[in-house]
Design a protein around this motif. Structure first.
Motif, PDB file in Angstrom:
ATOM      1  N   VAL A  26      -1.140  -1.245  -0.124  1.00  0.00           N
ATOM      2  CA  VAL A  26      -0.345  -0.112  -1.126  1.00  0.00           C
ATOM      3  C   VAL A  26       0.392  -1.148  -2.018  1.00  0.00           C
ATOM      4  CG1 VAL A  26       1.113   1.677  -1.305  1.00  0.00           C
ATOM      5  CG2 VAL A  26      -0.160   1.649   0.663  1.00  0.00           C
ATOM      6  N   HIS A  27       1.129  -2.002  -1.405  1.00  0.00           N
ATOM      7  CA  HIS A  27       1.725  -2.955  -2.244  1.00  0.00           C
ATOM      8  C   HIS A  27       1.004  -3.726  -3.469  1.00  0.00           C
ATOM      9  CE1 HIS A  27       5.881  -3.418  -0.343  1.00  0.00           C
ATOM     10  NE2 HIS A  27       5.327  -3.124   0.571  1.00  0.00           N
ATOM     11  N   ALA A  28      -0.159  -4.157  -3.083  1.00  0.00           N
ATOM     12  CA  ALA A  28      -1.118  -4.720  -4.049  1.00  0.00           C
ATOM     13  C   ALA A  28      -1.549  -3.817  -5.038  1.00  0.00           C
ATOM     14  CB  ALA A  28      -2.444  -5.214  -3.183  1.00  0.00           C
ATOM     15  N   LYS A  29      -1.921  -2.638  -4.742  1.00  0.00           N
ATOM     16  CA  LYS A  29      -2.140  -1.665  -5.752  1.00  0.00           C
ATOM     17  C   LYS A  29      -0.889  -1.351  -6.764  1.00  0.00           C
ATOM     18  CE  LYS A  29      -4.514   2.072  -4.197  1.00  0.00           C
ATOM     19  NZ  LYS A  29      -4.963   2.938  -3.481  1.00  0.00           N
ATOM     20  N   ALA A  30       0.231  -1.389  -5.995  1.00  0.00           N
ATOM     21  CA  ALA A  30       1.620  -1.048  -7.004  1.00  0.00           C
ATOM     22  C   ALA A  30       1.691  -2.288  -7.891  1.00  0.00           C
ATOM     23  CB  ALA A  30       2.870  -0.961  -6.187  1.00  0.00           C
ATOM     24  N   TRP A  31       1.506  -3.508  -7.501  1.00  0.00           N
ATOM     25  CA  TRP A  31       1.855  -4.523  -8.314  1.00  0.00           C
ATOM     26  C   TRP A  31       0.570  -4.552  -9.283  1.00  0.00           C
ATOM     27  CZ3 TRP A  31       5.607  -7.584  -8.302  1.00  0.00           C
ATOM     28  CH2 TRP A  31       6.522  -7.828  -7.256  1.00  0.00           C
ATOM     29  N   GLN A  32      -0.578  -4.188  -9.058  1.00  0.00           N
ATOM     30  CA  GLN A  32      -1.672  -4.250 -10.278  1.00  0.00           C
ATOM     31  C   GLN A  32      -1.377  -3.419 -11.122  1.00  0.00           C
ATOM     32  OE1 GLN A  32      -5.550  -2.498  -9.005  1.00  0.00           O
ATOM     33  NE2 GLN A  32      -6.566  -4.237  -9.938  1.00  0.00           N
ATOM     34  N   ARG A  33      -0.868  -2.060 -10.836  1.00  0.00           N
ATOM     35  CA  ARG A  33      -0.659  -0.918 -11.765  1.00  0.00           C
ATOM     36  C   ARG A  33       0.698  -1.596 -12.622  1.00  0.00           C
ATOM     37  NH1 ARG A  33      -0.996   5.176  -9.012  1.00  0.00           N
ATOM     38  NH2 ARG A  33      -3.102   4.945  -8.495  1.00  0.00           N
ATOM     39  N   MET A  34       1.558  -2.124 -12.039  1.00  0.00           N
ATOM     40  CA  MET A  34       2.950  -2.212 -12.829  1.00  0.00           C
ATOM     41  C   MET A  34       2.543  -3.770 -13.765  1.00  0.00           C
ATOM     42  SD  MET A  34       5.598  -4.828 -13.071  1.00  0.00           S
ATOM     43  CE  MET A  34       5.457  -5.844 -11.570  1.00  0.00           C
ATOM     44  N   PHE A  35       1.799  -4.529 -13.256  1.00  0.00           N
ATOM     45  CA  PHE A  35       1.471  -5.760 -14.228  1.00  0.00           C
ATOM     46  C   PHE A  35       0.507  -5.443 -14.983  1.00  0.00           C
ATOM     47  CE2 PHE A  35       3.226  -8.999 -10.846  1.00  0.00           C
ATOM     48  CZ  PHE A  35       4.197  -9.270 -11.713  1.00  0.00           C
ATOM     49  N   GLN A  57      -2.991 -12.690  -3.847  1.00  0.00           N
ATOM     50  CA  GLN A  57      -2.742 -13.524  -2.461  1.00  0.00           C
ATOM     51  C   GLN A  57      -2.102 -14.810  -2.935  1.00  0.00           C
ATOM     52  OE1 GLN A  57      -3.635 -12.760   0.515  1.00  0.00           O
ATOM     53  NE2 GLN A  57      -4.795 -10.746  -0.126  1.00  0.00           N
ATOM     54  N   THR A  58      -2.401 -15.426  -4.105  1.00  0.00           N
ATOM     55  CA  THR A  58      -1.546 -16.634  -4.520  1.00  0.00           C
ATOM     56  C   THR A  58      -0.081 -16.537  -5.205  1.00  0.00           C
ATOM     57  OG1 THR A  58      -3.724 -17.462  -5.394  1.00  0.00           O
ATOM     58  CG2 THR A  58      -1.843 -18.602  -6.072  1.00  0.00           C
ATOM     59  N   TYR A  59       0.270 -15.444  -5.602  1.00  0.00           N
ATOM     60  CA  TYR A  59       1.577 -15.675  -6.107  1.00  0.00           C
ATOM     61  C   TYR A  59       2.596 -14.375  -5.483  1.00  0.00           C
ATOM     62  CZ  TYR A  59      -0.841 -18.023  -9.569  1.00  0.00           C
ATOM     63  OH  TYR A  59      -1.689 -18.982 -10.515  1.00  0.00           O
ATOM     64  N   ILE A  60       2.004 -13.436  -4.911  1.00  0.00           N
ATOM     65  CA  ILE A  60       2.960 -12.443  -4.456  1.00  0.00           C
ATOM     66  C   ILE A  60       2.986 -12.052  -3.247  1.00  0.00           C
ATOM     67  CG2 ILE A  60       3.097  -9.903  -4.813  1.00  0.00           C
ATOM     68  CD1 ILE A  60       3.476 -11.265  -7.297  1.00  0.00           C
ATOM     69  N   ASP A  61       1.879 -12.220  -2.255  1.00  0.00           N
ATOM     70  CA  ASP A  61       1.680 -11.536  -0.823  1.00  0.00           C
ATOM     71  C   ASP A  61       2.635 -12.510  -0.023  1.00  0.00           C
ATOM     72  OD1 ASP A  61      -0.887 -11.871   1.885  1.00  0.00           O
ATOM     73  OD2 ASP A  61       0.827 -10.325   1.260  1.00  0.00           O
ATOM     74  N   GLY A  62       3.667 -11.640   0.625  1.00  0.00           N
ATOM     75  CA  GLY A  62       4.594 -12.151   1.542  1.00  0.00           C
ATOM     76  C   GLY A  62       5.791 -12.882   0.918  1.00  0.00           C
ATOM     77  N   ILE A  63       5.779 -12.671  -0.455  1.00  0.00           N
ATOM     78  CA  ILE A  63       7.154 -13.339  -1.042  1.00  0.00           C
ATOM     79  C   ILE A  63       8.004 -12.226  -1.556  1.00  0.00           C
ATOM     80  CG2 ILE A  63       7.674 -14.731  -3.151  1.00  0.00           C
ATOM     81  CD1 ILE A  63       6.068 -16.341  -1.111  1.00  0.00           C
ATOM     82  N   PRO A  64       9.194 -12.476  -1.588  1.00  0.00           N
ATOM     83  CA  PRO A  64      10.212 -11.259  -1.936  1.00  0.00           C
ATOM     84  C   PRO A  64       9.846 -11.130  -3.342  1.00  0.00           C
ATOM     85  CG  PRO A  64      11.536 -13.378  -0.882  1.00  0.00           C
ATOM     86  CD  PRO A  64      10.052 -13.640  -0.867  1.00  0.00           C
ATOM     87  N   ARG A  65      10.277  -9.979  -3.880  1.00  0.00           N
ATOM     88  CA  ARG A  65       9.919  -8.983  -4.724  1.00  0.00           C
ATOM     89  C   ARG A  65      10.030  -9.903  -6.174  1.00  0.00           C
ATOM     90  NH1 ARG A  65      12.737  -3.562  -5.377  1.00  0.00           N
ATOM     91  NH2 ARG A  65      11.769  -3.372  -3.446  1.00  0.00           N
TER      92      ARG A  65
END
Length: 519
Positions: A26-35, A57-65
């Motif tokens: 869900v986070h990944a989908k939200a990032w995709q829509r936003m970016f 996977q490279t820049y976002i996953d597990g990293i503070p927003r």
């Protein structure tokens, strides 16, 4: 290759997104829509979509927003103003994009709901029953809300999330700060702690934290990537860990414990030359559990025995009741009282302590009490007991088909009240301060405040409920715990008694043995 490590691990720190809940997608989908929305406006005809497999996977996953936003923008050579923390989602700033992403995420979460990995749920239930300490970590500021929505809040002893990262100025992954803070609050040594992660940055942070074992969870074939990042073991399903590691080796079934009355001579020998210090729970230990808490009255015989003990050794009562309430119930001036699970302490010779951070959440408790009274007023038999530092919702007298309604109302209130968490007991749900403080911490604080050094004093704790396990664990290696009855989970107690009547008989024998020894 997975290794077999049969070691006495006592704590597990789990990442939330991707390990406990399926919210990573869900986070990944939200990032995709936003970016994608942002990039279309920014790049125009040169627009290159956000790639979940590569970019997330490279820049976002597990990293503070905000760190994730900065890293991704840097990869596209885009410079953006930082903005202010109160920037709205319409602002084209780092802070504004962060707010925009969060709004999209919450909308998706509302549409799709929170789904939990069944293997993880099965594993944490089993670990919890074994007395394993559990912590959840997440870079998300929505962690508390997600756990409450999934009904998982009560499984975890510690939560370190995006809100705490910001408040305490901790660095995000791949730095180890979030794991180190979780470990500190769990109070378990690194060599007895496991970290479970599904993200590369999380595995890297776990290795930097210095724990003995970092487990990578790779349900979708990311095993090799996590191994390369440093994971000691990689599994697709957390139940696979049962054959690879040993957890909660100190917890035992209450029914398997030796009887304290039958072994009073052995207990006296165990105390040896040290002076015992006696700590007692009230409800279920000194008095039977009753439908109306006001009817839990200490017998005159029990009061006389406790008074006699307090005349020769230090005696404390540590209860979930308000301090004033339990003090009036016991009615002895030579006893130390710790109410509200240790948030409010008083005793002879001017002993006085109230948890300052606990006082800060009193307004939230006031509001929660008002809300619950309105929500539950139509349910017959429910009792809402307001204490200074907690709200106890008793459902012992509620019809079976309405119990879930009571639990749902409490969970909903926990989800909206920052600073509160859910507690459980025998036919009770509690709302209490979401702080790293419990009966075990209160017991050890009292030992220190009363200058009862470990070399000279031997703590004994008697309690019956799940909430007493923190105290049983606190005295496990320094003294001994005695469980009254059974709460149907593993216990750190060393001996057992069947009921409050046996507790009083035990205390009488203990008083006689100590008195004879001190003469």
């Amino acid at each position: 290759m997975a290794r077999n490590l049969h070691l006495p691990f006592e704590a597990v720190i789990l990442d939330m997104d991707g390990v406990i809940t399926k919210t990573a997608s869900v986070h990944a989908k939200a990032w995709q829509r936003m970016f994608d929305g942002f990039l279309k406006q920014k790049e125009g005809d040169l627009f290159v979509p956000f790639d979940i497999e590569k970019d997330y996977q490279t820049y976002i996953d597990g990293i503070p927003r905000l760190d994730g936003i900065r890293r991704f923008l840097e990869s596209r050579d885009i410079n953006l103003a930082e903005g202010k923390p109160d920037d709205g989602p319409e602002e084209v700033t780092v802070q504004g994009l962060g707010r925009r992403k969060n709004d999209i995420f919450l909308k998706l979460l509302d549409e799709e709901g929170v789904h939990v990995y069944e293997d993880t749920l099965e594993a944490i239930k089993r670990w919890k029953a074994k007395g394993v300490r559990l912590a959840v970590i997440s870079s998300s500021r929505n962690c508390r809300h997600i756990l409450a929505s999934a009904g998982l809040s009560n499984f975890f002893d510690v939560r370190i999330d995006g809100e705490i990262l910001e408040k305490e100025d901790l660095k995000g992954k791949p730095e180890p700060d979030i794991f180190l803070r979780a470990g500190e609050r769990l109070g378990v040594a690194k060599e007895k702690t496991i970290i479970i992660e599904d993200a590369i940055s999380g595995v890297q942070a776990g290795k930097k934290a210095g724990v003995l074992l970092v487990v990578g969870k790779a349900p979708h074939g990311k095993g090799q990537v996590l191994e390369e990042a440093g994971a000691d073991i990689v599994v697709e399903n957390l139940t696979e860990l049962d054959d690879k590691i040993e957890l909660g080796t100190k917890g035992r079934n209450p029914d398997d414990l030796p009887d304290a009355l039958e072994n009073i001579t052995g207990i006296i020998k165990l105390i040896g030359a040290k002076e015992p210090v006696l700590f007692l729970d009230y409800d279920g230990s000194l008095t039977p559990i009753v439908s109306n808490p006001e009817e839990a009255v200490l017998s005159e015989k029990a009061k006389k025995i406790i008074e006699g003990l307090a005349g020769i050794i230090t005696v404390g009562v540590i209860s979930g009741r308000d301090r004033q309430d339990v003090k009036s119930k016991v009615g002895l001036d030579n006893v130390v009282y710790a109410g509200s699970h240790g948030f409010d302490i008083t005793g002879p010779e001017g002993l006085e302590e109230q948890n300052r951070k606990g006082q800060e959440v009193l307004p939230a408790l006031d509001e929660a009490e008002s809300h619950l009274k309105k929500k539950l007023r139509g349910i017959e038999g429910v009792l809402i007991e307001r204490k200074k530092y907690a709200i106890a919702v008793h459902y012992r007298n509620v019809e079976k088909e309405r119990v879930d309604d009571v639990k749902k109302a409490v969970l909903e209130e926990v989800a909206v009240q920052k600073g509160l968490k859910k507690g459980t007991g025998k036919k009770i749900l509690e709302l209490k301060p979401d702080l790293d403080w419990h009966k075990g911490k209160a017991l050890m604080w009292l030992m220190d405040a009363l200058k009862l050094k470990e070399d000279d004093y031997f703590p004994v704790f008697i309690g019956d409920d799940v909430t007493d396990e923190d105290a049983h664990k606190a005295v496990y290696e320094k003294g001994l715990g005695i469980i009254v009855g059974s709460h149907r989970q593993k216990t750190y107690a060393t001996y057992k008694l069947e009921n409050p009547d046996e507790v009083i008989r035990f205390l009488d024998k203990l008083k006689a043995s100590i008195g004879n020894r001190l003469l």
